[in-house]
Design an enzyme around this catalytic site. Structure first.
Site, PDB file in Angstrom:
ATOM      1  N   ASN A   9     -41.759 -11.173 -13.347  1.00  0.00           N
ATOM      2  CA  ASN A   9     -40.322 -11.252 -13.062  1.00  0.00           C
ATOM      3  C   ASN A   9     -39.610 -11.523 -14.383  1.00  0.00           C
ATOM      4  OD1 ASN A   9     -37.737 -11.918 -12.238  1.00  0.00           O
ATOM      5  ND2 ASN A   9     -38.308 -13.854 -11.269  1.00  0.00           N
ATOM      6  N   LYS A  11     -36.567 -11.697 -14.918  1.00  0.00           N
ATOM      7  CA  LYS A  11     -35.276 -12.376 -14.712  1.00  0.00           C
ATOM      8  C   LYS A  11     -34.183 -11.650 -15.516  1.00  0.00           C
ATOM      9  CE  LYS A  11     -37.826 -16.626 -14.077  1.00  0.00           C
ATOM     10  NZ  LYS A  11     -37.738 -18.047 -13.860  1.00  0.00           N
ATOM     11  N   HIS A  95     -35.988 -15.850  -4.258  1.00  0.00           N
ATOM     12  CA  HIS A  95     -36.386 -16.606  -5.453  1.00  0.00           C
ATOM     13  C   HIS A  95     -35.550 -17.888  -5.499  1.00  0.00           C
ATOM     14  CE1 HIS A  95     -36.951 -17.797  -9.617  1.00  0.00           C
ATOM     15  NE2 HIS A  95     -38.033 -17.032  -9.608  1.00  0.00           N
ATOM     16  N   GLU A  97     -34.095 -19.367  -7.794  1.00  0.00           N
ATOM     17  CA  GLU A  97     -32.852 -19.287  -8.570  1.00  0.00           C
ATOM     18  C   GLU A  97     -31.736 -18.652  -7.737  1.00  0.00           C
ATOM     19  OE1 GLU A  97     -34.568 -17.366 -12.000  1.00  0.00           O
ATOM     20  OE2 GLU A  97     -35.672 -19.208 -12.412  1.00  0.00           O
ATOM     21  N   GLU A 168     -43.811 -20.848  -4.749  1.00  0.00           N
ATOM     22  CA  GLU A 168     -43.315 -21.251  -6.058  1.00  0.00           C
ATOM     23  C   GLU A 168     -42.648 -22.624  -5.945  1.00  0.00           C
ATOM     24  OE1 GLU A 168     -42.655 -17.662  -8.760  1.00  0.00           O
ATOM     25  OE2 GLU A 168     -40.820 -17.919  -7.632  1.00  0.00           O
ATOM     26  N   GLY A 174     -40.496 -22.437 -14.735  1.00  0.00           N
ATOM     27  CA  GLY A 174     -39.885 -22.493 -16.061  1.00  0.00           C
ATOM     28  C   GLY A 174     -39.929 -23.866 -16.712  1.00  0.00           C
ATOM     29  N   SER A 213     -44.858 -21.562 -13.956  1.00  0.00           N
ATOM     30  CA  SER A 213     -45.478 -21.863 -15.250  1.00  0.00           C
ATOM     31  C   SER A 213     -46.930 -21.411 -15.355  1.00  0.00           C
ATOM     32  CB  SER A 213     -45.339 -23.365 -15.561  1.00  0.00           C
ATOM     33  OG  SER A 213     -43.965 -23.715 -15.654  1.00  0.00           O
TER      34      SER A 213
HETATM   35  C1  PEP Z   1     -40.531 -17.336 -11.572  1.00  0.00           C
HETATM   36  O1  PEP Z   1     -39.397 -17.279 -12.022  1.00  0.00           O
HETATM   37  O2  PEP Z   1     -40.801 -16.775 -10.504  1.00  0.00           O
HETATM   38  C2  PEP Z   1     -41.521 -18.089 -12.323  1.00  0.00           C
HETATM   39  C3  PEP Z   1     -42.656 -18.364 -11.750  1.00  0.00           C
HETATM   40  O3  PEP Z   1     -41.170 -18.461 -13.595  1.00  0.00           O
HETATM   41  P1  PEP Z   1     -42.135 -19.154 -14.697  1.00  0.00           P
HETATM   42  O4  PEP Z   1     -43.442 -18.410 -14.677  1.00  0.00           O
HETATM   43  O5  PEP Z   1     -41.419 -18.999 -15.996  1.00  0.00           O
HETATM   44  O6  PEP Z   1     -42.316 -20.575 -14.284  1.00  0.00           O
END
Ligand code: PEP
Length: 251
Positions: A9, A11, A95, A97, A168, A174, A213
């Site tokens: 992703n 983003k 997601h 966000e 998640e 992040g 992460s």
């Molecule tokens: C995500 O945005 O779905 C995500 C898992 O981000 P990151 O890997 O940067 O934590």
């Protein structure tokens, strides 16, 4: 057998130039890898171009969001038929966000998942708890609520047949604070059990990704867990070597 999926992703990151070199590096490094399915979810404006570059590679194209509506007077929105038109296979929905920054509630996320499935695309449904929810012992309650909105309706259950779920934990996205493999496995097993209570065959076949992460150096121990079927990767998907290391870490 559930084939592991590693989906990147991007983003709201990148440029045409940077997308070109990222895709070239990923294609070259991944080669023909039958053990894992890889997917790239760039920003909308780069979908067509990234899709052309991915053509013939076996790497799937995905979008990060979509409108719940069909084509029409919805200025600024993108429809499922447009995503199909440019060659998408997957669409991320829910997601954290989008939930936190754009107010997407469970009901809207479910509407989008149903619309994505109805269009012949595959939803990647994100679920996960906030840090304060984990700390107050509410992880399962939150994840159950996010799932039940689909599990408890006929069209939702039908859409789940073609859905990939991504667990998640919001506190891990992040932040560099990855869930331990045991923490992730516990929630993945909970998700599978909750689905099994409605449909045992679906519970066995549904792929449940972990996101939060994931990096090249922690992916193998996460992916070694019985109910973790790959990853949804944010930051590390913007670096060729990291993304490749994660793809190679699948069991
Ligand atoms: C995500 O945005 O779905 C995500 C898992 O981000 P990151 O890997 O940067 O934590």
């Amino acid at each position: 057998m559930r084939k592991p999926l590693v989906a990147g992703n991007w983003k709201m990151n990148g440029s045409r130039e940077n997308a070109e070199s990222l895709i070239a590096g990923i294609k070259e490094g991944l080669g023909v890898n039958a053990a894992v399915e890889a997917a790239i979810c760039p920003p909308f404006v780069y979908l067509s171009e990234v899709g052309s570059r991915l053509s013939g590679s076996g790497i799937a194209l995905g979008a990060q969001n979509v409108s719940q509506h069909g084509n029409g007077a919805y200025t600024g929105e993108i429809s499922t038929s447009m995503l199909l038109d440019v060659g998408c296979k997957y669409v991320i929905s829910g997601h954290s966000e989008r939930r936190a920054l754009y107010g997407e509630a469970d009901s809207l996320v479910a509407e989008k998942v149903v619309a994505i499935n109805a269009a012949g695309l595959k939803p990647i449904l994100c679920v996960g708890e906030l840090l304060k929810e984990r700390e107050s012992g509410k992880t399962e309650e939150v994840v159950a609520r996010q799932l039940d909105v689909l599990l408890n309706s006929a069209e939702g259950l039908a859409a789940l047949q073609n859905t990939v779920i991504a667990y998640e934990p919001v506190w891990a996205i992040g932040t560099g604070m990855t869930a331990t493999p045991e923490q992730a496995q516990d929630v993945h097993a909970f998700i599978r059990q909750r689905i099994a209570a409605k449909d045992t065959a679906l519970a066995q076949k549904v792929r449940i990704l972990y996101g939060g992460s994931v990096k090249g150096n922690n992916a193998s121990e996460l992916f070694a867990k019985a109910d973790i079927d790959g990853g949804l990767i944010g930051g590390a998907s913007l670096q060729v070597e990291e993304f490749l290391a994660i793809c190679r870490a699948v069991k």
